[in-house]
Design a protein around this motif. Structure first.
Motif, PDB file in Angstrom:
ATOM      1  N   TYR A   1     -14.610  -7.757 -13.233  1.00  0.00           N
ATOM      2  CA  TYR A   1     -14.104  -7.842 -11.856  1.00  0.00           C
ATOM      3  C   TYR A   1     -12.582  -7.675 -11.838  1.00  0.00           C
ATOM      4  CZ  TYR A   1     -12.674 -10.097  -7.492  1.00  0.00           C
ATOM      5  OH  TYR A   1     -12.078 -10.393  -6.297  1.00  0.00           O
TER       6      TYR A   1
ATOM      7  N   GLN B   1     -11.637  -4.054 -12.503  1.00  0.00           N
ATOM      8  CA  GLN B   1     -11.851  -3.179 -11.349  1.00  0.00           C
ATOM      9  C   GLN B   1     -10.811  -3.430 -10.260  1.00  0.00           C
ATOM     10  OE1 GLN B   1     -14.027  -0.704 -11.494  1.00  0.00           O
ATOM     11  NE2 GLN B   1     -14.589  -1.427 -13.522  1.00  0.00           N
TER      12      GLN B   1
ATOM     13  N   LYS C   1      -7.693  -1.673 -11.292  1.00  0.00           N
ATOM     14  CA  LYS C   1      -7.824  -0.216 -11.292  1.00  0.00           C
ATOM     15  C   LYS C   1      -7.900   0.369  -9.881  1.00  0.00           C
ATOM     16  CE  LYS C   1     -10.643   3.415 -13.388  1.00  0.00           C
ATOM     17  NZ  LYS C   1     -11.792   3.682 -14.259  1.00  0.00           N
ATOM     18  N   TYR C   2      -8.677  -0.268  -9.004  1.00  0.00           N
ATOM     19  CA  TYR C   2      -8.956   0.322  -7.693  1.00  0.00           C
ATOM     20  C   TYR C   2      -8.322  -0.389  -6.496  1.00  0.00           C
ATOM     21  CZ  TYR C   2     -12.531   2.778 -10.335  1.00  0.00           C
ATOM     22  OH  TYR C   2     -13.177   3.550 -11.258  1.00  0.00           O
ATOM     23  N   LEU C   3      -7.912  -1.618  -6.662  1.00  0.00           N
ATOM     24  CA  LEU C   3      -7.448  -2.385  -5.496  1.00  0.00           C
ATOM     25  C   LEU C   3      -6.222  -3.199  -5.866  1.00  0.00           C
ATOM     26  CD1 LEU C   3      -8.194  -3.011  -2.535  1.00  0.00           C
ATOM     27  CD2 LEU C   3      -9.449  -4.991  -3.380  1.00  0.00           C
ATOM     28  N   HIS C   4      -5.189  -2.528  -6.284  1.00  0.00           N
ATOM     29  CA  HIS C   4      -3.988  -3.248  -6.692  1.00  0.00           C
ATOM     30  C   HIS C   4      -3.250  -3.721  -5.438  1.00  0.00           C
ATOM     31  CE1 HIS C   4      -0.913  -4.567  -9.383  1.00  0.00           C
ATOM     32  NE2 HIS C   4      -0.011  -3.980  -8.629  1.00  0.00           N
TER      33      HIS C   4
END
Length: 68
Positions: A23, A26, A29-32
């Protein structure tokens, strides 16, 4: 010293084989969007009562003094 990040790396707070590690990966990687905030409540909190729910509420209509 100017490049030292504030805070503890959240991945250090759990075992390497925890499902939460995926989690965190991810999220990075995708939701900074910045570091997450977690609250730990002691055992015995009554989530079934309206008062107990309002103590930890975090949305529209929640008490101004709720945890979130």
């Amino acid at each position: 010293m100017h490049n030292v990040e504030i805070g503890l790396d959240q991945s250090l707070s759990m075992p390497d084989d925890s499902y939460v590690m995926d989690y965190f990966g991810q999220l990075g990687k995708y939701l900074h969007a910045g570091p997450p905030v977690y609250f730990v409540l002691e055992e015995g909190h009554n989530y079934t009562s309206l008062e107990g729910q309002n103590m930890v509420c975090g949305g529209v209509g929640c008490n101004n003094d709720s945890l979130v």
